[in-house]
Structure formats: C-alpha cells, structure tokens
Design an enzyme around this catalytic site. Structure first.
Site, PDB file in Angstrom:
ATOM      1  N   GLU A 300       0.822  -1.215   0.000  1.00  0.00           N
ATOM      2  CA  GLU A 300       0.000   0.000   0.000  1.00  0.00           C
ATOM      3  C   GLU A 300       0.859   1.271   0.000  1.00  0.00           C
ATOM      4  O   GLU A 300       0.604   2.205   0.765  1.00  0.00           O
ATOM      5  CB  GLU A 300      -0.971  -0.014   1.197  1.00  0.00           C
ATOM      6  CG  GLU A 300      -1.886  -1.218   1.169  1.00  0.00           C
ATOM      7  CD  GLU A 300      -2.954  -1.231   2.254  1.00  0.00           C
ATOM      8  OE1 GLU A 300      -2.735  -0.645   3.317  1.00  0.00           O
ATOM      9  OE2 GLU A 300      -4.019  -1.848   2.012  1.00  0.00           O
ATOM     10  N   ASP A 379      -8.300  -8.936   3.818  1.00  0.00           N
ATOM     11  CA  ASP A 379      -8.102  -7.807   4.723  1.00  0.00           C
ATOM     12  C   ASP A 379      -9.255  -7.674   5.712  1.00  0.00           C
ATOM     13  O   ASP A 379     -10.102  -6.799   5.548  1.00  0.00           O
ATOM     14  CB  ASP A 379      -7.975  -6.517   3.875  1.00  0.00           C
ATOM     15  CG  ASP A 379      -7.537  -5.321   4.708  1.00  0.00           C
ATOM     16  OD1 ASP A 379      -7.172  -5.517   5.879  1.00  0.00           O
ATOM     17  OD2 ASP A 379      -7.554  -4.196   4.170  1.00  0.00           O
ATOM     18  N   GLU A 407     -13.105  -1.989  11.262  1.00  0.00           N
ATOM     19  CA  GLU A 407     -12.970  -1.280   9.983  1.00  0.00           C
ATOM     20  C   GLU A 407     -14.030  -1.693   8.959  1.00  0.00           C
ATOM     21  O   GLU A 407     -14.679  -0.843   8.363  1.00  0.00           O
ATOM     22  CB  GLU A 407     -11.562  -1.523   9.422  1.00  0.00           C
ATOM     23  CG  GLU A 407     -11.362  -0.914   8.055  1.00  0.00           C
ATOM     24  CD  GLU A 407      -9.960  -1.145   7.507  1.00  0.00           C
ATOM     25  OE1 GLU A 407      -9.106  -1.685   8.216  1.00  0.00           O
ATOM     26  OE2 GLU A 407      -9.739  -0.775   6.344  1.00  0.00           O
TER      27      GLU A 407
HETATM   28  C1  GCV Z   1      -2.730   0.680   8.440  1.00  0.00           C
HETATM   29  C2  GCV Z   1      -6.137  -1.910   5.352  1.00  0.00           C
HETATM   30  C3  GCV Z   1      -6.565  -0.620   5.988  1.00  0.00           C
HETATM   31  C4  GCV Z   1      -5.398   0.344   6.151  1.00  0.00           C
HETATM   32  C5  GCV Z   1      -4.297  -0.352   6.955  1.00  0.00           C
HETATM   33  C6  GCV Z   1      -3.911  -1.625   6.210  1.00  0.00           C
HETATM   34  C7  GCV Z   1      -2.863  -2.417   6.957  1.00  0.00           C
HETATM   35  O1  GCV Z   1      -5.797  -1.694   4.029  1.00  0.00           O
HETATM   36  O2  GCV Z   1      -7.566  -0.043   5.236  1.00  0.00           O
HETATM   37  O3  GCV Z   1      -5.859   1.482   6.813  1.00  0.00           O
HETATM   38  O4  GCV Z   1      -3.202   0.489   7.127  1.00  0.00           O
HETATM   39  O5  GCV Z   1      -5.038  -2.445   6.049  1.00  0.00           O
HETATM   40  O6  GCV Z   1      -3.256  -3.352   7.641  1.00  0.00           O
HETATM   41  O7  GCV Z   1      -1.694  -2.113   6.851  1.00  0.00           O
END
Ligand code: GCV
Length: 865
Positions: A300, A379, A407
C-alpha cells in the site's frame, strides 16, 4: 412499599451511573447475596518480592477486594490467621518451604487454598512477575462474577507467548481506522504530557493477559526513531512497565536514509545493518524491556526491500539481528501485495500474494522474526477463508493478526461481537480431513503440564502456539485503536471484542459464548436477565451483520475506495485493489480454483484445497470467494443465490430490530447511561441495516433481473419518496451509486434559511388500512435523512402545522455527502394521523451539510417494529 423495594433490590444494585471507562474491572460492591459467598476470603495480604509489577499486583488486589467486598485488606509481613499470599512461585517456596504450588510457566499462575503453618491461605503464585499479576486479575474476575472459589486449585498457563495489541496511532494524534477518539499517546507531533490514559490502558490490557503493545501506526513515521523523540517514547514505556506490557514500535524501512543520513536502506548493506544495530542499542538504553519492531513494507505504497531487489527475509533479518542481543523480536507483516493489480486479468488475485511471497522464504528468517499474518488472505473482511499461509511455513514463527477496530464490520456503530468469527478461524483445521503422519510427537509444554496426544489436525490455534512445527515463539496480535473516548472503543459492546481477544490469546480453547457471558457479568453485573440477553445479542451479531452487508463470501460491499463503511457495491470493481466480486448480469464471484481460476485454492493443504476447488464442496458461506456462479445456482441450503441475497438481507435487518426489542427489556437493569447509549446505537444500526438491505437488494434486482420470490425487494408500499412531495426550495438530486437512496433520488436544501417538503397523509400510506385491517389512529413515522459530517443540519416535522419532532443531524458519520454512509433513520413514535392530514418536513442546512432527505415511511404503531 418495603416489599417492593426488596423485590427491586437485585436490580437497583446494578444501576449506578457509569461511563464504561472501568470496562470489565468495575469492582462494584457485590450484591449481598453474592457477597456472602466470599465471607471467608482473607482480608490480609502477604506479598513476597518487590518489583514494579508485584507492587501493581498488590495494589490491584487491595483496590479490587475493597471494591467488591467492601473492606480494604491489610498488608502483613507474615500470614496471620487467614491471608492471601502472593508472589513468584520460586520466592514463595523459599520463604515457605512447605508450600507446594507445582510447576507453572513463566507467565502462568496457580490459585490455590493451602495451609501455611496453621493458617489456611489463598495462594496466588506466578511463574514470574507477570504470572502474579495475571493471577490477581483472575481471582478478582472470579469474585466479580460470583464464581465459587471455596475449593480453588487452578493452574493457568497462556496458550502462546505472543499476546500483543497494535495501535495505528499517528504522531499528530489521529488514529488510522480509529473510531473512538484521538490517540492516547500522541498529540500535535509529540508524546502527550499527561499519560494517565496510557497507563490505564496498559492496566486494562494486563487484566486480560496481554503482554505487548505496538503504539504507532504500521504506516510508520520515521520520526519515531529520531534520537530526540525516543526519550518521549521511553515515558510511555515507563507507564507500561508496571503492567508488564512491552512497548514496541512500527518502523519505516527507509529510516536509515530518511533520518539516518545514509544514501541507502538496502538491508544487506553493512552500513544499513550498522545503523539498525546502533539504533537498537540506543533504544534499549532508554527502554530496557523494549519489545521490538513491527514492519509494514512493500505494501500500500510503503517502501520495502523490493526497492533493492531484496526479500522480506533480508529486511526482517537485518532488524532481527539488531534486536537479538537485547531479546527483542521483529513482527514482519505478511500483508504485502500490489494494489495496482490488473482487474481485467482473470488470473490476477490479491488473495494469492502473502503465500506466493512468504512460502518460498520459509527457513530463511531468523528465530526472533515472527511473520504476522492477517486471519484471511484479503483484509479483515466479515467473512473470508483462513489464510493458507498459516500452514505454509514450517520453519518460521507465526502470529495471527486480528482486527478489533471494526474497519469493515460497522466501525463501532454496529454491534458486532467478533469472537465467533475468530473461533472459526482458530479452530480451522488447515490439514482438513487428511491425516498427516509428520505431526509433532512432542510439543513444547509448560512445566508440569501433561503431554497431550495431539491428533493430526493442524488447528490454526495449535500452529500459532508453535506446537506443530516446534517453533520457539508465536501467537496473537490484534489491532485495537482504543482512543480518548471515555469508554475506550465508543460502542460499549466493542469492548467485548477486546476482552474476547485477550481471553482467546490466553486460552484459545475457550468458547465465544463463555467469553461473552464472562464479559457481560463483569461489564453489566450478574443479573441473569442481563447476562442472558446481552450474551444472546452478542452471539448473534456477527452473523446478523454478515447477513445484511455481504453474502456467501463476496468480501466487503462497503465503499472500498472510501470509508469502508456504508454500501457501495461497484466500488470493489474496476480498480487495482483486488477486492473484486466480479458481479455481472448473469452471475457473481471470483473463480479461485486451480483448474479454471486464479489457483488460490491450491495454496491450501490437499484436503482443504480439494474442498475449495469445486463449488459442490465449498461451504455456502464462502462460495463466491472461490467460484463464479450464475444467480440461479442452487446452494446447499436449497435456495438460489439470488433468493438468498433477498432473504438474508431481510432476515439480517429484522434481526437488528429484534436486538433493539431485546435490549429494551433491560431498562432499569442497567445504569441509564450505558443503557441509553447502547439503545441509541442499536436504533441507529436498525436503520442502517435497512439502508444496507435496500441497497444490496435493489442493486442485484436490477443487475440480475430476477425478482424476489417473496415480493419484497424494490417494493415499498408505505414509503413516501421525498422527491415526490411538494417541495419548497428543496431540489432533487440523483444519488450515486443510485442504490444508496430509495429510487436513486433524494432532495437537498441549498437555501440557508431552510426548505420544506410536504404531502398529505392518505390511506395509501398505511399498509393496514389498505389491507382492510382495523385502522389505527397512531402511527410511527420513519424519516430517512442524511447526516453528513460537514455541518449540523436541523430537521423539524409538523402535522397540520403542529410540530411533532425536531432534531439536529449531528452524528459523526464518515462522509461529507448524501449516500450510504450518511443515510440515517429517525423514528417518531405515537403520531396521531387522520387521512388528509398535512405532513411537512423542514430542513435547515448548515455549512456543507444540505439537510438531505430520502423518504418517509409511515406504519401503524405496533409494539413490534
Ligand atoms: C494501516 C487496510 C486498511 C489500512 C491499513 C492496512 C494495513 O488496508 O484499510 O488502513 O493500514 O489495512 O493493515 O496495513
């Protein structure tokens, strides 16, 4: 009157005002009937040894017993009459040679009545300091829950060494995916001056056996390692130390360049290794019990070893070697994937990434590296299969990563108790039906623990404990994101997830129901009606949420490029994030089979791979994760996919209504603050579940063209669309995506003084009148409006010019626009209506918030809506 008071007394004992700050350690005075069970609990404490953790243990015991039993225990040097004797097993045995506590692991404890001389004592013996602390919390929990301790003799050793939490806190005080206020550690780019909350949080964590906390976002700011910042971090570690919580830090792999002045962060460059070595030395000088580093890399947008053609093993090991001399560990996250995948390519698949990258590296990681694996391959979805990587590394230590911060599961606005889902993951047998002979004959055991004959199952929980492949360490990590909100996680029931996580990390064999019951007793008291009701709501909540938000393993249908909260079904498609469901006019699902799909199913051990390879053997709840099928496909349940979509969403939304009803039955049995708070949240959830239901049903009705056999989807006889009313200054807007508003349209007000929408009530709006049933004179009016977060609009509702309700749209929902994130329901009860009455809704916008309105629904008032 006296009789009435007596009858009420078990209820009123519980109803002291509460904020939820004390969580499950309230230490309220027990009701006399329960309290009398503990009449012979000693009120004299003999504590052996003197460390900061033992001091905290002693203090906790005194505070807890004083609260629960009403008298503060005394401290004594030697047992007198009856005493509670606490300390490390070795110290106790050398002071009282006749005492026998048996073998206990370092963080384990024994609680036992035993004679010391002539005195009958209650002994709390820990293997080490933390064991004593955990023993104290366990004893207090038993008493608070009214458990019989008269013949107590119990040894408890934790299931795994690693029982950590992660916080995704940023140095500016914000928290990524945090739903309960700002950071308890950071503010304005520095560590807070007042760390009271940090200390209280560590106490909370210790009370459920958690021994580590990574305090900053895995999307790490390199600043955290700068020499002038580390002393600030050390202040937090000082607060944690009393509670046996190791502090660790997320690090950015580019730190040697960004803050170290080097021209490279190539992990195999000796200058980079030297930089990490000296950084680790510096940290341990300030924080001798520092836990280690957590790493998110090549993921990411984060840089990583791939910048230099190196592997995660190269990166993990350079850190591990810097930490090893001090006893630290590296948590290297397996959440490594390309978020620019080609969505047109039927073979590309994000789910494959972790296994494809880490399986070939098995055996290349140092012993103090722990690969931190999200529980599923994508995720933290409300439903996904267990990550195949758990059985893909035999020579590497592993920790599971769970997500307590909700989330993708309603962001602490929806009540979702996650332990039943986690239990399914932990109890999943990675070896499937196949019996493998190469299972460990001898697993490492706690001293004194009997050797168990493991069968050939590879349960995830056993893999995590390092038992199957003889790994030196492993265990559990969960992302919590507790914040400055008084009650830590915003929704009172979100705390059940933190509690359950700690309990499962300690003993993964516990059941989700048992944990929910424990939590309810500790949180709301021992009233059996409360315990039964709250437990039942919690136990059903995850499957209910799944029913109205995602089905048959589609993965999330939330707004994937935005909030991850409200519905936005198409947002998963046609982008590189790889959370595709591949829905089209004929069918839905990702083909992940080996034969015709992406091959992901083949990453599992053979028996599991075979099960997922064919739609015929894949369990219904994961069908669409593994297979693309037509909407007419018949499930094992006998329903077609399309009918399942309609049925499950109507069922889910109805179930939340049921939660509201059940919760209302607890009025007066719980303090008003928490009762009202949970009720308001459940009522909101019931409204939002309808938003979800209608969005998903109308989307698939339109896409598939297959009608709901029960005639519900797309058919709302009691709904009055806002755009169909007589509008004064309001204007009509098309909502995108269209399924996020009833009929795809809503109205908005751009006139600062306000706008209004009017209609005349008629028989058409009352289902009962239409069906020829007795005409009720009182109605419930549901107003579906939009509560954006860029202003506080106000609404007023009038009947024939008389105001029947008004409110401010002041919730903090995660969007600035009209849509599925902001659609909210207001219920007005008991409105007397006659045909032809004029109903007028006035909306007054504020700043960017446009007093948006979707529809009204009017139904005769019943007790069951
Ligand atoms: C901290 C997902 C979440 C991100 C998070 C990522 C991760 O993509 O949306 O906010 O980033 O996981 O676990 O690194």
């Amino acid at each position: 009157m006296l009789l009435l008071l007596c009858l009420l007394s078990p209820l009123v004992a519980n109803v002291r005002a509460e904020t939820g700050h004390e969580a499950w350690r309230r230490y309220f005075r027990l009701a006399p009937k329960i309290g009398q069970k503990y009449a012979n609990v000693p009120i004299d404490i003999v504590s052996v040894g003197d460390t900061v953790i033992l001091a905290a243990s002693r203090k906790e015991l005194i505070v807890g017993l004083a609260g629960l039993l009403g008298s503060a225990p005394r401290k004594s040097a030697n047992p007198i009459d009856r005493s509670i004797v606490l300390g490390k097993a070795a110290d106790l045995q050398s002071k009282f040679p006749k005492l026998s506590v048996g073998a206990i692991s370092d963080e384990g404890y024994r609680l036992k009545w035993q004679r010391i001389g002539e005195k009958a004592c209650l002994v709390i013996a820990g293997g080490g300091d933390r064991g004593v602390l955990y023993g104290v919390f366990a004893l207090l929990s038993k008493i608070a829950r009214g458990e019989d301790i008269s013949a107590l003799n119990e040894v408890q050793n934790p299931a795994a060494e690693i029982r950590w939490v992660d916080q995704w806190d940023n140095l500016d005080g914000s928290i990524e995916r945090g739903y309960a206020g700002s950071s308890i550690y950071f503010y304005g780019g520095r560590v807070r001056d007042d760390l009271t909350r940090a200390s209280e949080y560590a106490r909370l964590l210790a009370s459920i056996g958690i021994n580590g906390c990574n305090i900053n976002n895995v999307n790490a700011n390199p600043r955290v390692l700068q020499s002038d910042f580390l002393p600030q971090i050390a202040r937090i570690a000082d607060e944690f130390r009393h509670w046996g919580v190791h502090l660790s830090l997320s690090v950015d792999l580019s730190s040697p360049t960004t803050i170290g002045g080097l021209d490279t962060f190539d992990p195999v460059d000796p200058r980079v290794a030297a930089w990490w070595n000296s950084k680790a030395d510096e940290i341990y000088t300030l924080i001798p019990d520092f836990g280690g580093f957590t790493v998110k890399a090549d993921s990411e947008g984060r840089v990583g070893p791939s910048s230099y053609g190196r592997t995660p093993a190269d990166a993990a090991n350079v850190l591990a070697r810097a930490l090893a001399p001090h006893g630290g560990v590296v948590f290297y996250r397996a959440f490594v994937y390309d978020h620019h995948l080609d969505w047109r390519d039927p073979k590309s698949d994000r789910a494959r990434a972790a296994y494809d990258i880490f399986h070939p590296l098995d055996g290349k990681f140092d012993d103090n590296v722990i690969i931190q694996i999200k529980h599923g391959p994508i995720d933290f979805q409300a439903r996904e299969p267990v990550s195949p990587l758990f059985s893909g590394m035999e020579k590497t230590s592993e920790a599971i990563e769970l997500q307590i911060t909700q989330e993708y599961t309603g962001q602490q606005r929806h009540l979702v108790y996650l332990a039943p889902m986690w239990k399914e993951v932990l109890d999943f047998d990675m070896n499937g039906a196949e019996q493998k002979p190469r299972i460990a004959a001898k697993a490492p055991r706690a001293p004194g623990e009997e050797e168990k004959q493991e069968d050939s199952s590879w349960f995830v929980r056993t893999l995590l404990a390092g038992r199957i492949f003889h790994r030196p360490t492993g265990g559990y990590v969960a992302v919590v994101n507790a914040g400055m909100d008084e009650n830590w996680l915003a929704h009172p029931f979100a705390m059940a997830n933190l509690y359950a996580y700690g309990r499962l990390a300690w003993d993964s064999n516990l059941g989700a129901r048992q944990i929910a019951e424990e939590w309810t007793r500790l949180t709301f008291g021992n009233d059996s009606v409360v315990v039964r009701t709250a437990t039942e709501i919690a136990m059903n909540s995850w499957r209910t949420y799944e029913k109205y938000t995602g089905f048959l393993g589609t993965q999330t249908l939330t707004d994937i490029t935005g909030s991850h909260y409200g519905p936005n079904i198409e947002s998963s498609e046609e982008n590189g994030w790889g959370q595709w469901h591949r829905a089209d006019h004929e069918g839905i699902g990702m083909d992940r089979s080996v034969k015709t799909g992406t091959g992901f199913a083949g990453q599992y051990q053979p028996a599991v791979a075979n099960m997922y390879e064919s739609a015929a053997t894949t369990p219904d709840e994961l069908l669409l994760f593994f297979h693309h099928v037509p909407y007419t496909h018949v499930l094992h349940s006998g329903k077609t996919v399309s009918q399942y979509v309609y049925d499950s969403h109507y069922e889910g939304a109805n179930e939340v209504k049921g939660f509201v009803r059940e919760w209302k039955g607890l009025k007066e049995r719980i303090d008003h603050e928490r009762y009202d708070d949970v009720l308001a949240r459940l009522e909101y959830q019931a409204g939002h579940a309808i938003v979800w239901r209608d969005a998903v049903c109308s989307y698939f009705l339109r896409l598939s063209g297959i009608a709901d056999a029960k005639g519900r989807a797309g058919n709302f006889p009691n709904r009055i669309e806002a755009e169909g009313m007589t509008l004064t200054d309001y204007d009509v807007v098309e909502v995108a995506p269209r399924e996020n508003a009833s009929d795809g349209k809503a109205i908005r007000c751009l006139v600062p003084a306000g706008c209004s929408a009017t209609f005349r009530f008629g028989a058409r709006e009352t289902g009962q009148a239409q069906a020829g049933l007795p005409h009720s004179k009182r109605y419930e009016i549901d107003v579906q409006y939009f509560d954006q977060n860029n202003g506080v609009s106000r609404f007023r509702v009038f009947v024939n010019g008389r105001k029947v309700d008004e409110w401010a749209a002041d919730d903090h929902l995660p969007a600035k626009k009209i849509g599925g994130d902001t659609s909210t329901r207001r219920r007005i009860h008991g409105v007397a209506l006659r045909p032809d009455d004029e109903i007028r809704v006035e909306g007054i916008p504020d700043e960017g918030e446009v007093a948006g309105l979707d529809y009204l629904e009017i139904l005769a008032e019943t007790t069951d809506r």
